[in-house]
Design an enzyme around this catalytic site. Structure first.
Site, PDB file in Angstrom:
ATOM      1  N   CYS A   1     -13.329  30.695  58.738  1.00  0.00           N
ATOM      2  CA  CYS A   1     -14.187  30.107  57.644  1.00  0.00           C
ATOM      3  C   CYS A   1     -13.528  29.213  56.691  1.00  0.00           C
ATOM      4  O   CYS A   1     -13.317  27.908  56.543  1.00  0.00           O
ATOM      5  CB  CYS A   1     -15.052  30.834  57.369  1.00  0.00           C
TER       6      CYS A   1
HETATM    7  C1  UGA Z   1     -16.022  34.169  54.576  1.00  0.00           C
HETATM    8  C2  UGA Z   1     -16.632  34.051  53.191  1.00  0.00           C
HETATM    9  O1  UGA Z   1     -16.211  35.474  52.664  1.00  0.00           O
HETATM   10  C3  UGA Z   1     -18.353  34.228  53.752  1.00  0.00           C
HETATM   11  O2  UGA Z   1     -19.097  34.345  52.530  1.00  0.00           O
HETATM   12  C4  UGA Z   1     -18.610  33.311  54.583  1.00  0.00           C
HETATM   13  O3  UGA Z   1     -20.160  33.284  55.077  1.00  0.00           O
HETATM   14  C5  UGA Z   1     -17.933  33.236  55.763  1.00  0.00           C
HETATM   15  O4  UGA Z   1     -16.514  33.195  55.427  1.00  0.00           O
HETATM   16  C6  UGA Z   1     -18.295  32.156  56.693  1.00  0.00           C
HETATM   17  O5  UGA Z   1     -18.161  30.916  56.304  1.00  0.00           O
HETATM   18  O6  UGA Z   1     -18.831  32.085  57.726  1.00  0.00           O
HETATM   19  P1  UGA Z   1     -14.773  35.605  56.484  1.00  0.00           P
HETATM   20  O7  UGA Z   1     -14.223  34.595  56.936  1.00  0.00           O
HETATM   21  O8  UGA Z   1     -15.347  36.779  57.102  1.00  0.00           O
HETATM   22  O9  UGA Z   1     -15.902  35.096  55.210  1.00  0.00           O
HETATM   23  O10 UGA Z   1     -13.523  36.402  55.466  1.00  0.00           O
HETATM   24  P2  UGA Z   1     -13.307  36.820  53.937  1.00  0.00           P
HETATM   25  O11 UGA Z   1     -13.793  38.367  53.670  1.00  0.00           O
HETATM   26  O12 UGA Z   1     -13.814  36.137  53.100  1.00  0.00           O
HETATM   27  O13 UGA Z   1     -11.653  36.936  53.982  1.00  0.00           O
HETATM   28  C7  UGA Z   1     -10.805  35.803  54.284  1.00  0.00           C
HETATM   29  C8  UGA Z   1      -9.478  36.008  54.204  1.00  0.00           C
HETATM   30  O14 UGA Z   1      -9.219  35.840  52.752  1.00  0.00           O
HETATM   31  C9  UGA Z   1      -9.161  36.948  54.742  1.00  0.00           C
HETATM   32  O15 UGA Z   1      -7.671  36.424  55.287  1.00  0.00           O
HETATM   33  C10 UGA Z   1      -8.771  37.821  53.723  1.00  0.00           C
HETATM   34  O16 UGA Z   1      -7.558  38.844  54.042  1.00  0.00           O
HETATM   35  C11 UGA Z   1      -8.355  36.798  52.445  1.00  0.00           C
HETATM   36  N1  UGA Z   1      -8.488  37.570  51.326  1.00  0.00           N
HETATM   37  C12 UGA Z   1      -9.806  37.764  50.687  1.00  0.00           C
HETATM   38  C13 UGA Z   1      -7.449  37.726  50.245  1.00  0.00           C
HETATM   39  O17 UGA Z   1      -6.367  37.542  50.659  1.00  0.00           O
HETATM   40  N2  UGA Z   1      -7.634  38.241  49.262  1.00  0.00           N
HETATM   41  C14 UGA Z   1      -8.909  38.438  48.484  1.00  0.00           C
HETATM   42  O18 UGA Z   1      -9.022  39.053  47.453  1.00  0.00           O
HETATM   43  C15 UGA Z   1     -10.096  38.274  49.562  1.00  0.00           C
END
Ligand code: UGA
Length: 415
Positions: free
Chosen positions: A260
């Site tokens: 995403c």
């Molecule tokens: C993301 C959004 O958080 C959701 O709100 C949204 O609905 C979804 O995309 C979508 O568009 O369907 P998601 O892709 O499941 O959700 O994953 P996240 O939890 O957002 O993490 C994304 C990436 O960021 C991961 O690789 C995670 O490791 C990284 N991340 C996250 C960081 O490096 N640091 C952080 O503080 C948080």
């Protein structure tokens, strides 16, 4: 309410299972016959916390035949909108699905509502979907309504997020369309924001772009902190008390992946450039995030020559609690290690099978075997990595697994 869901990927399957749980009569439509069969046999084609259990509790029917939805009250469009190499959103699947819905509309007697859940660049619902649906001979506003209601489901927590939304966004073509969706969604204990179709499309892209930017910002602070010998996580804690900043999504590391954030950011950049605006800031976020994935290998090179060294990887999924490897940071890391002549051994509790399809040439081993390698890179912060014995090892930590600090040589990417 009789609800039909088009597309049974992450979004469609969760939406269908959860609406069925809330007492609606749900039919899922997917062109992939294997998926249809799996769902009808109550086996989830994807891993998602609580989903298998939910599928076994609810009455839900899957089919590849669009005509089965002729009596439906609402049609949710949940097909994927991947991007191509230039970052433009591919509208292939959504166009096909909309054409199929139009065929059903031609024969449909009563009013029904089409709800777009797929992520789209602003303007797509008005400029592409409505005209395609109207080719049925039916008119929007009179014969059918349309809303754009983006999803905000985190992978791994999607069932929980669906049932406990923090907000429901309803972009509506007209009041009748919006009222119908409000009726369905007012069961949720969440504020409902009614707005226009284009604005709703942008709310989704802007939300994911903001999250990607927030991560990139703290990574940049982290890269500076690393040079100064400051612990970024302490800095982030101090910042997070300020409600204007907030404490979430300030985990510095090797950057964001998944299906995403990278995709939505690229799509927004591409669509903005098409409109004649150069989104320099957002392009830089993408560039910095690409660079961030390379830092662990750079750090590793300070400690051992990579040629013929055996490097163990802990984690391949783009984040914990999922088997999804789309745009995982592990991809860039493995490519770089292989280019440097290293031998790569990897472990992931759920994602090894999916990763194997991308990289059949590396070895997939147990976590104990990873610990025997010349050096280790932590790519995903799976809980179980906090229970390993890192004593005597060389560890480069991309995700802040505190236990790994006991290693003989330990380096965090941003701390
Ligand atoms: C993301 C959004 O958080 C959701 O709100 C949204 O609905 C979804 O995309 C979508 O568009 O369907 P998601 O892709 O499941 O959700 O994953 P996240 O939890 O957002 O993490 C994304 C990436 O960021 C991961 O690789 C995670 O490791 C990284 N991340 C996250 C960081 O490096 N640091 C952080 O503080 C948080």
């Amino acid at each position: 309410m009789r609800i039909s869901i088009i597309g049974s990927g992450y979004v469609g399957l969760i939406t269908g299972a959860c609406f069925a749980q809330l007492g609606n009569d749900v039919t899922l439509v997917d062109i992939d016959k294997e998926k249809v069969e799996a769902i009808n046999n109550r086996i989830s084609p994807i891993y998602e916390e609580g989903l298998n259990e939910l599928l076994n509790q609810v009455h839900i029917e899957a089919t590849s035949d669009y005509h089965r939805i002729i009596d439906t009250d609402m049609i949710f469009l949940c097909v994927g909108t991947p991007i191509n190499k230039s970052g433009n959103m591919s509208l292939r699947y959504i166009t096909k699905a909309t054409e199929q819905i139009a065929r059903v509309l031609t024969d449909k007697k009563d009013y029904c509502l089409v709800v777009v859940k797929s992520t789209l660049v602003p303007g797509t619902t008005e400029e592409l979907l409505i005209p395609t649906l109207e080719r049925s001979g039916k008119k929007v506003g009179g014969d059918f309504g349309i809303c754009m209601s983006p999803e905000f489901l985190r992978e791994g927590k999607a069932v929980y997020d669906f049932m406990h939304p923090v907000r429901v966004i309803i972009g509506e073509y007209d009041k009748r369309s919006g009222d119908m969706l409000v009726n369905l969604c007012n069961k949720f204990n969440a504020p409902i924001l009614r707005t226009g179709l284009k604005t709703a499309e942008m709310m989704k892209l802007a939300s994911n772009t903001f999250l990607a930017t927030k991560i990139t910002f703290i990574n940049e602070i982290g890269n500076i902190c690393k040079q100064l010998g400051i612990d970024t996580y302490e800095v982030a804690k101090g910042m997070g008390f300020d409600e204007r900043i907030g404490s979430k999504f300030l985990n510095a590391g090797i950057g964001f992946g998944g299906s995403c954030l990278p995709k939505d950011l690229r799509a927004l950049v591409a669509s903005s450039r098409k409109q004649g605006y150069e989104p320099r800031f957002l392009r830089e976020v993408l560039r910095l995030n690409d660079r961030q994935a390379l830092i662990p290998v750079e750090l590793l090179k300070k400690h051992i020559p990579l040629k013929d060294a055996t490097i163990g990887l802990l984690g391949l999924a783009f984040k914990p609690e999922t088997d999804d490897v789309r745009d995982s940071r592990a991809i860039r890391i493995v490519q770089t290690l292989l280019a440097e002549g290293a031998v790569v051994k990897a472990y992931d509790p759920l994602a090894a099978e999916n990763f194997k399809r991308l990289f059949p040439q590396i070895q997939y081993v147990t976590k104990q075997e990873v610990l025997k390698c010349d050096a280790i890179i932590i790519i995903t912060e799976w809980e179980e990595f906090s229970n390993l014995d890192y004593k005597g090892k060389i560890v480069i930590d991309g995700r802040r697994v505190l236990k790994a600090r006991e290693a003989r040589i330990y380096e965090g990417v941003c701390w």
